[in-house]
Write a protein that holds these residues in place. Sequence first.
Motif, PDB file in Angstrom:
ATOM      1  N   MET A   1       0.844  -1.200   0.000  1.00  0.00           N
ATOM      2  CA  MET A   1       0.000   0.000   0.000  1.00  0.00           C
ATOM      3  C   MET A   1       0.872   1.240   0.000  1.00  0.00           C
ATOM      4  SD  MET A   1      -2.965  -1.062   2.593  1.00  0.00           S
ATOM      5  CE  MET A   1      -3.349  -2.794   2.716  1.00  0.00           C
TER       6      MET A   1
ATOM      7  N   ALA B   1       0.815   4.661   2.385  1.00  0.00           N
ATOM      8  CA  ALA B   1       0.200   4.463   3.695  1.00  0.00           C
ATOM      9  C   ALA B   1       1.294   4.260   4.740  1.00  0.00           C
ATOM     10  CB  ALA B   1      -0.720   3.238   3.679  1.00  0.00           C
TER      11      ALA B   1
ATOM     12  N   SER C   1       2.084   2.493   8.280  1.00  0.00           N
ATOM     13  CA  SER C   1       1.525   1.459   9.153  1.00  0.00           C
ATOM     14  C   SER C   1       2.622   0.861  10.011  1.00  0.00           C
ATOM     15  CB  SER C   1       0.845   0.371   8.321  1.00  0.00           C
ATOM     16  OG  SER C   1       1.730  -0.173   7.377  1.00  0.00           O
TER      17      SER C   1
ATOM     18  N   ARG D   1      -2.833   1.683  10.694  1.00  0.00           N
ATOM     19  CA  ARG D   1      -2.521   2.105   9.329  1.00  0.00           C
ATOM     20  C   ARG D   1      -3.173   3.460   9.088  1.00  0.00           C
ATOM     21  NH1 ARG D   1      -4.160  -2.180   6.061  1.00  0.00           N
ATOM     22  NH2 ARG D   1      -2.060  -2.989   6.125  1.00  0.00           N
TER      23      ARG D   1
ATOM     24  N   TYR E   1      -4.284   5.581   6.115  1.00  0.00           N
ATOM     25  CA  TYR E   1      -4.541   5.608   4.680  1.00  0.00           C
ATOM     26  C   TYR E   1      -4.503   7.051   4.214  1.00  0.00           C
ATOM     27  CZ  TYR E   1      -6.418   0.910   5.365  1.00  0.00           C
ATOM     28  OH  TYR E   1      -6.577  -0.402   5.686  1.00  0.00           O
TER      29      TYR E   1
ATOM     30  N   THR F   1      -4.441   5.551  -1.665  1.00  0.00           N
ATOM     31  CA  THR F   1      -4.044   4.294  -1.036  1.00  0.00           C
ATOM     32  C   THR F   1      -5.205   3.319  -1.155  1.00  0.00           C
ATOM     33  OG1 THR F   1      -2.674   5.416   0.581  1.00  0.00           O
ATOM     34  CG2 THR F   1      -3.316   3.178   1.102  1.00  0.00           C
ATOM     35  N   GLU F   2      -4.906   2.123  -1.525  1.00  0.00           N
ATOM     36  CA  GLU F   2      -5.937   1.114  -1.653  1.00  0.00           C
ATOM     37  C   GLU F   2      -5.551  -0.106  -0.828  1.00  0.00           C
ATOM     38  OE1 GLU F   2      -8.249  -1.040  -5.338  1.00  0.00           O
ATOM     39  OE2 GLU F   2      -7.152   0.806  -5.686  1.00  0.00           O
ATOM     40  N   CYS F   3      -6.492  -0.623  -0.095  1.00  0.00           N
ATOM     41  CA  CYS F   3      -6.269  -1.833   0.692  1.00  0.00           C
ATOM     42  C   CYS F   3      -6.645  -3.014  -0.191  1.00  0.00           C
ATOM     43  CB  CYS F   3      -7.144  -1.793   1.954  1.00  0.00           C
ATOM     44  SG  CYS F   3      -7.008  -3.251   2.980  1.00  0.00           S
TER      45      CYS F   3
ATOM     46  N   TRP G   1     -15.687   6.339   2.312  1.00  0.00           N
ATOM     47  CA  TRP G   1     -14.710   5.367   1.851  1.00  0.00           C
ATOM     48  C   TRP G   1     -15.262   3.981   2.124  1.00  0.00           C
ATOM     49  CZ3 TRP G   1     -10.788   2.610   4.959  1.00  0.00           C
ATOM     50  CH2 TRP G   1      -9.850   1.948   4.157  1.00  0.00           C
TER      51      TRP G   1
ATOM     52  N   THR H   1     -10.629  -2.650  -0.020  1.00  0.00           N
ATOM     53  CA  THR H   1     -11.393  -1.444  -0.350  1.00  0.00           C
ATOM     54  C   THR H   1     -11.633  -1.436  -1.844  1.00  0.00           C
ATOM     55  OG1 THR H   1      -9.416  -0.101  -0.680  1.00  0.00           O
ATOM     56  CG2 THR H   1     -10.383  -0.108   1.529  1.00  0.00           C
TER      57      THR H   1
ATOM     58  N   ALA I   1      -8.556   5.649  -0.444  1.00  0.00           N
ATOM     59  CA  ALA I   1      -9.028   6.439   0.693  1.00  0.00           C
ATOM     60  C   ALA I   1      -8.615   7.887   0.520  1.00  0.00           C
ATOM     61  CB  ALA I   1      -8.427   5.877   1.980  1.00  0.00           C
TER      62      ALA I   1
ATOM     63  N   GLU J   1      -8.389  10.173   3.549  1.00  0.00           N
ATOM     64  CA  GLU J   1      -7.473  10.061   4.679  1.00  0.00           C
ATOM     65  C   GLU J   1      -8.252   9.464   5.828  1.00  0.00           C
ATOM     66  OE1 GLU J   1      -5.151  12.840   7.728  1.00  0.00           O
ATOM     67  OE2 GLU J   1      -4.372  12.914   5.701  1.00  0.00           O
TER      68      GLU J   1
END
Length: 181
Positions: free
Chosen positions: A59, A62, A64, A98, A100, A104-106, A131, A164, A168, A170
């Motif tokens: 990601m 991001a 984390s 984390r 985001y 950013t994509e999970c 989101w 996701t 996102a 934030e």
Amino acid sequence: MRTINHEGVAVEVLVEDRLFVARSAVPKELCEHTALEYHMIKDVVQYQYPDMPMGDPTMPGAFSMYCPVCFEALGQYHKPFVETLIEKELWQTFSYGRLYVKNTECYQHRDRSSGEWVGNICVTADPQYKWSFFIDVKGEKHELFLETGDSVIFKGHEDCLLYTSDAADEEDSVDLGGRRI
């Protein structure tokens, strides 16, 4: 889906004995304080190690980390609520925070096997940006929109996929892994 009242909190039961969404389970003030601490940790780490890549390599952008003290404490706060909801005694095995950021994509993943039960708390979110967070339980996809203080509680690694649909704006989120004794 049905909604129950658990300790004064509205809890959506999405999959019986597997997936719950507790709305405003954690006070906003506590979430805001935790988010502030986590942002401070991020700033210190990035200052100390400016050339070191931060966070999860899957990601980009991001930030984390495992077991920041602020999320360990938040896990201890939330644990009794989760234990009484699922009617099981838990050991907190880890926390994972984390942050985001935009774009950013999970990606679809399963949580660590030590997270037999997981409580994912949204500690901050932009109220103007919805989101979507997806959790797939045994092939059944659930789209969730979390607000500050909401918690998703699910039977973790066995049959749940998390992801996701889009990037996102934030949002801080914390996974509080727990394990049934």
